[in-house]
Design an enzyme around this catalytic site. Structure first.
Site, PDB file in Angstrom:
ATOM      1  N   GLY B  12     -54.830  18.722  95.792  1.00 49.99           N
ATOM      2  CA  GLY B  12     -54.696  19.585  94.627  1.00 49.99           C
ATOM      3  C   GLY B  12     -55.688  20.730  94.650  1.00 49.99           C
ATOM      4  N   GLY B  16     -60.177  21.545  89.426  1.00 53.32           N
ATOM      5  CA  GLY B  16     -61.034  20.487  89.954  1.00 53.32           C
ATOM      6  C   GLY B  16     -61.097  20.501  91.470  1.00 53.32           C
ATOM      7  CB  VAL B  80     -49.497  14.319  98.751  1.00 53.67           C
ATOM      8  CG1 VAL B  80     -49.855  12.845  98.913  1.00 53.67           C
ATOM      9  CG2 VAL B  80     -50.555  15.204  99.390  1.00 53.67           C
ATOM     10  CD  GLU B 171     -52.757  29.900  74.455  1.00 56.09           C
ATOM     11  OE1 GLU B 171     -53.919  30.261  74.243  1.00 56.09           O
ATOM     12  OE2 GLU B 171     -52.402  29.324  75.501  1.00 56.09           O
ATOM     13  CG  ASP B 301     -54.652  17.983  83.799  1.00 60.17           C
ATOM     14  OD1 ASP B 301     -55.788  18.082  83.296  1.00 60.17           O
ATOM     15  OD2 ASP B 301     -53.746  18.816  83.622  1.00 60.17           O
TER      16      ASP B 301
END
Lengths: 422, 422
Positions: B12, B16, B80, B171, B301
């Site tokens: 990812g 992070g 993956v 938003e 997450d």
């Protein structure tokens, strides 16, 4: 719309169509502008989309935004399918649109010169979608090459061929070279960039045929200094997924052939039933009218008009200058006047960039090359781009790229199908 | 890569994963960063793609560009497929990647809470492709509505529903309202904008649950002033191509439902075989390690860690703060140390924009709303965007939009299928 006012239908929101619509917007007429896309595309910079330089919305501008103030101009998103010239109607999938005057400004598409197979095995670069497709594909080739273990397949993935030595082929090859050798050079830690080949193929003995000989030579010199393998007098006869075949029998192993060897009018023009030239362009009178149809005009890439014994080039200035004469003549016809104006194209010169800080330009006795030609090229293109905000961001991007070589557009928005994936 | 150095695989390239890779890049380790896209996506601004505000390359940044200087970091474009934790391998379509340490930072996807049909009939907004898809679809609805003669079908085409009262739904609804009523208001000469409905649906009795009550009320007030029909305590039970059905039996005729009602971890996380929570997040120890696998970490997450009795939120600061602790712990393990650090999240507050010049923000006892909150929101987001050039162009676009309401991104790059076309 008022029912009594003359209704002008314009097909195509390119340089000619937009200009004609803007000129007619101020007149006492109703205008319907039809295009298959909702945007006006600045085609001369399309190669900068395919090589990750600019953003989509920097060269595409919402067509409707041109006509906010003009309630008499309607836009219609549709793919024109044909014409009923007897009843004066344009046929679209949704409805038939009646016209009093029709302006054909539908532009051109890629010309494969009868080799239809090539439309499947090579990449055209005439539409925004095609340019995005090339960008996704080129970036993906590098990703795949880095994880490929077979050196032969890897080299094939890293061989990029541009066919056609006109401005599009030149600019694409030069920009591709900078993308690879400057913008991406430190990013593929598992690749040897010596495995990359960028090849420019031209069937005749010269690139940029509209340029004088010294500028043509300069162009080839600069391209070769950018590691572009320029091959003149080289003709393509076949291409499949993995191999490009040349007339002399040699083959090039490649997964990427960008076809910029020629254009022809969009196919719908032939459905008019009027005489067309070999490139599908409708042959018009000097007044830009289609023979036997005084109410139908054709301008730009889809029209054929000879001047000084040669057909006018398929470039933006021919389309915009033509749109002015076309609108003047429509206004005369509406007033019942018969002294229509004949179109004479005034040469504005020609130019091409070969890379950042490198361009050639030519007009009459004026010849320029190198950095100042590039600055002139940049200014002229910035002035013609729609929208002040875009001028600023594009100028920033070009300046930034000149200094640092960075290209921010390297985003694969759609992973292409993994044909050939081992 | 050296064979002897520890190999850390990160899955990812979100907030992070990128941070962890950048921290590890300076250490004596080899890093392989795997992502299914070639870019890092600034997800908090995804709604500005779907509403034609920003360009793709302003919120997507080429992942490889982060690691030019770090030859010990390899990027791999791959989806993956699973894990072989016994042999310490990550399974991809191309090869199995061996790891000494594994960092799961794979993020989240849309949560339909078991109503799988909705994944076909509504629009998710978690990926760049989904946001582009929404943009194309919304613009196309206006084009189709203008040529539609049946008033009922036209109203259905012009009804846009956002489901979910979290920051994304708020938003999106606010930005959609400005797109329609400001940016496009003079462009559809054949449409009556009174036919447009923008509806925000929230199942609970409040929007932005992390905010104090006065800011929640302010949010609803501003949305309603922008003609957004805010419906609280309203639950969706079904949706097909043309109709959204609510729990009380009422229906809304619409072709556009944007589903922003919740997220869950990406599905591959479950293939780890470790315990997950209801949203598919792997339950980690306070050291961010996966139980029984001290060499596997999960952050952001896709990880579940409770603090003060509640699971940490799925927001960027949790992921980036987690990546710091995760990297520290990997370094300790490499050195053979056992005193691993426990992750404690430090609240940085929360914020949401409701439109240009309108935002709410909240941290501890600090509450802000209106223009100054919007300026703060803008500055914080600009600081976090990758790339100086992007900072300039995005700041220009936001400022320009504040003054003129113009949105340049209204380019339909792909005409969607004409389902329902009459």
């Amino acid at each position: 719309m008022s029912e009594k006012r003359p209704h002008v239908v314009i097909i195509g929101a390119g340089f000619g169509g937009i200009k004609a619509a803007l000129l007619l917007a101020r007149e006492n007429v109703d205008v319907t502008l039809i295009d298959r896309n909702n945007f006006h595309l600045f085609q001369p910079l399309l190669y900068q989309i395919s090589t990750s330089m600019l953003s989509i919305d920097e060269i595409a501008y919402p067509t409707r935004a041109f006509f906010r103030k003009y309630k008499n101009v309607r836009f219609m998103l549709a793919h024109v399918q044909g014409f009923d010239v007897e009843n004066k109607e344009v046929i679209t999938p949704y409805k038939r649109v009646k016209y009093d005057y029709l302006v054909l400004a539908a532009g051109s598409t890629t010309n494969y010169f009868g080799m239809n197979k090539l439309s499947y095995s090579t990449y055209g670069m005439k539409t925004l979608r095609e340019a995005i497709h090339i960008r996704n594909h080129v970036l993906h080739m590098f990703e795949r090459a880095e994880r490929e273990t077979d050196p032969e397949i890897r080299k094939r993935m890293l061989t990029f061929v541009c066919v056609g030595g006109g401005p599009t082929g030149i600019e694409e090859a030069g920009s591709l070279s900078e993308l690879v050798y400057i913008a991406m050079k430190d990013e593929y830690h598992g690749l040897d960039l010596n495995d990359v080949s960028i090849i420019l193929i031209e069937a005749t003995d010269k690139v940029l045929p509209m340029m004088p000989e010294d500028l043509r030579k300069e162009t080839v010199r600069v391209l070769r200094s950018k590691k572009v393998d320029v091959r003149l007098n080289t003709q393509v006869v076949d291409c499949d997924e993995n191999t490009l075949t040349l007339k002399d029998g040699t083959t090039i192993a490649t997964n990427t052939v960008i076809w910029a060897a020629g254009v022809k009018a969009v196919p719908v023009i032939e459905k008019l039933g009027s005489e067309v030239d070999r490139a599908g362009r409708v042959i018009v009178k000097k007044t830009l009218q289609v023979p036997d149809h005084p109410e139908i005009f054709a301008i730009g890439d889809c029209a054929h008009l000879e001047q000084n014994g040669r057909p006018l080039a398929t470039i933006a200035p021919v389309a915009t200058q033509g749109s002015v004469v076309c609108v003047e003549n429509i206004k005369k016809l509406i007033k019942g006047q018969t002294d229509l104006k004949e179109f004479v194209y005034h040469d504005v010169g020609s130019m091409a960039t070969i890379g950042r800080g490198q361009a050639v330009m030519f007009k009459g006795s004026l010849k320029m090359k190198g950095f100042f030609a590039w600055c002139a090229w940049m200014l002229i293109h910035l002035m013609r781009l729609a929208g002040t905000h875009t001028n600023i961001t594009v100028a920033l991007k070009w300046g930034w790229n000149l200094l640092s070589g960075i290209r921010l557009g390297r985003i694969i928005t759609n992973i292409p199908d993994n044909r050939n994936e081992q």
